[in-house]
Scaffold this active site. Structure first.
Site: not given
Ligand code: PGA
Ligand code: ZN
Length: 449
Positions: A40, A153, A162, A203, A256, A306, A333, A358, A386, A409
């Site tokens: 995503s 996911h 999440e 995840e 999230d 998030e 994010d 990230k 991650h 995270k």
């Molecule tokens: P992604 O998801 O690594 O698939 O972008 C993680 C997140 O959205 O935090």
């Molecule tokens: Zn996110």
């Protein structure tokens, strides 16, 4: 000085190609890095270069990025001082020449950037956290464990992506891991007792269908109690079943929403999974989404949200932060994509009070460090993260300690790609010995506790 750089194509936790880079130095230093990959993804992330050759891996191969490492980047960096991270990163940025790393690919650049840092640390015979953090790194992070997966996911019934637990009441990192593992197991037996699925998503969290929670799958039924609330109820029940309190002296909850995924051209947030199950439309305006989240916060022990709004909905973010940002961490994010340019804008607009970090969204270690420092200077928290596609590489565990970021995270209590980070943090905790600090609720210095 760097004497050799080798890139190659390997696989990530979804069995998709990704980049690995190895770096050797003159005095015997060696570094290795494996690049993660999102599902995503935010619209403003640096480019993940894929081959687009449909004959290999459905176009997802990374041989072009690997070739860029071996043929373009390596000749420029060989001979340079391995510990001069800024020079190395800036050399690659200049060679690429584009804002979003479209020529070389952020996967190529990040692989080299991190492998160089590892080689420098190795040459000095230092763990990575100490090399990057110097003498200051000593805070272990509160983990944010994604135990229920939805959204992009997992094929679950839940539109938000999440549902995470944060053992804020634990006294040490190892105790936090123990509480999390026990809660994860309690959640598994709860789901089993309801006849739900206990298979896991990308995840490592469960991806339940909640068939037991709904009688006729009507829209009214879903509106009366959304799958999001069913998930939150389950978490509270699992925490208590494991013997802990759902709250600040026990385990708190984080979400999230990844709401960029629900937001469409009509500027409405569509509960897509509910729409699919009922065959009827159900969408919220930005203001309604803010109220929906506020209601959840009033009802459940939620400490962090998030991407509660979409990446283009800056006003919604600012509104949510104004309403509940004094007691709930509001994390950007997709909104910021770890890019100092957008973080700066977010600080000015008070659009959040926390940044998700990230590495592959921005593509170099130096820019990641800039993003973390800018975030912390504003009194915000930096949550090191991650991606949904990972490998056994545990760099983020060292990074979170190096910067005393206080929160990580990195997925659930299953799957080796996730556990590798927790295991690395357990190692760092014992390396630090009595100097290790587990911050608990103090990690949230951005809130009025
Ligand atoms: P992604 O998801 O690594 O698939 O972008 C993680 C997140 O959205 O935090
Ligand atoms: Zn996110």
């Amino acid at each position: 000085n760097i004497v050799k750089i080798v890139g190659r194509e390997i696989l990530d936790s979804r069995g998709m190609p990704t980049v690995e880079v190895e770096v050797w130095t003159e005095f015997g230093g060696y570094g290795n890095a494996k690049v993660p990959s999102g599902a995503s993804t935010g619209a403003n992330e640096a480019l993940e270069l894929r081959d687009e050759d449909s004959k290999r891996y459905n176009g997802k191969g990374v041989l072009k990025a690997v070739k860029n490492v071996n043929d373009k980047i390596a000749p420029k960096l060989i001979g340079l001082e391995v510990a001069d991270q800024l020079t190395l990163d800036n050399t690659m940025l200049k060679l690429d020449g584009t804002e979003f790393k479209k020529n070389l690919g952020a996967n190529a650049i990040l692989g080299v950037s991190l492998a160089c840092a590892r080689a420098a640390a190795n040459e000095l015979d230092m763990p990575l956290w100490k090399y990057i953090g110097g003498v200051s790194g000593h805070i272990l992070p509160v983990p944010m464990l994604n135990v229920i997966n939805g959204g992009a996911h997992a094929d679950s019934a839940i539109d938000f992506q999440e549902f995470m637990i944060m053992p804020v009441g634990a006294k040490t990192f190892s105790q936090a891991v123990q509480w999390a593992s026990e809660t994860f197991q309690a959640l598994k037996s709860l789901l089993k007792s309801k006849g739900d699925i206990t298979a896991v998503g990308d995840e490592g969290g469960f991806a339940p269908n909640f068939a037991w929670a709904y009688k006729n799958n009507s829209l009214d039924e879903f509106k009366a109690k959304t799958p999001v609330e069913v998930a939150l109820d389950l978490l509270v029940e699992a925490i208590e079943k494991a013997g802990y309190k759902a709250g600040k002296d026990g385990i708190m909850i984080a979400m999230d929403c990844a709401n960029s995924e629900l937001y469409f051209d009509d500027k409405l947030y569509h509960f897509k999974k509910i729409e699919k199950l009922t065959g009827q439309k159900w969408a919220l305006t930005s203001d309604e989404m803010v109220s929906f989240l506020e209601k959840l916060v009033a009802k459940y022990p939620i400490i962090s949200i998030e991407d509660g709004l979409a990446e283009s909905d800056w006003n919604g973010f600012a509104k949510l932060t104004a309403q509940i940002g004094n007691k709930v961490q509001i994390v950007g994010d997709d909104l910021f994509t770890t890019n100092p340019k957008y973080i700066k804008e977010g600080i000015a607009k008070k659009a959040a009070n926390s940044t998700l970090i990230k590495l592959n969204q921005i593509g170099t270690l130096s820019e990641t460090i800039e993003a973390i420092q800018m975030t912390q200077k504003a009194g915000w928290t930096a949550v090191v993260s991650h991606r949904s596609g990972e490998t056994e590489d545990s760099t983020i565990a060292d990074l979170v300690v190096a910067f005393n970021a206080g929160e990580i995270k990195t997925g659930s209590m299953s799957r080796s790609d996730r556990i590798a980070k927790y295991n690395r943090l357990l190692e760092i905790e014992s390396e630090l010995g009595e100097n290790a600090i587990y911050p608990g609720m103090d990690a949230f210095y951005n809130l009025q506790n």
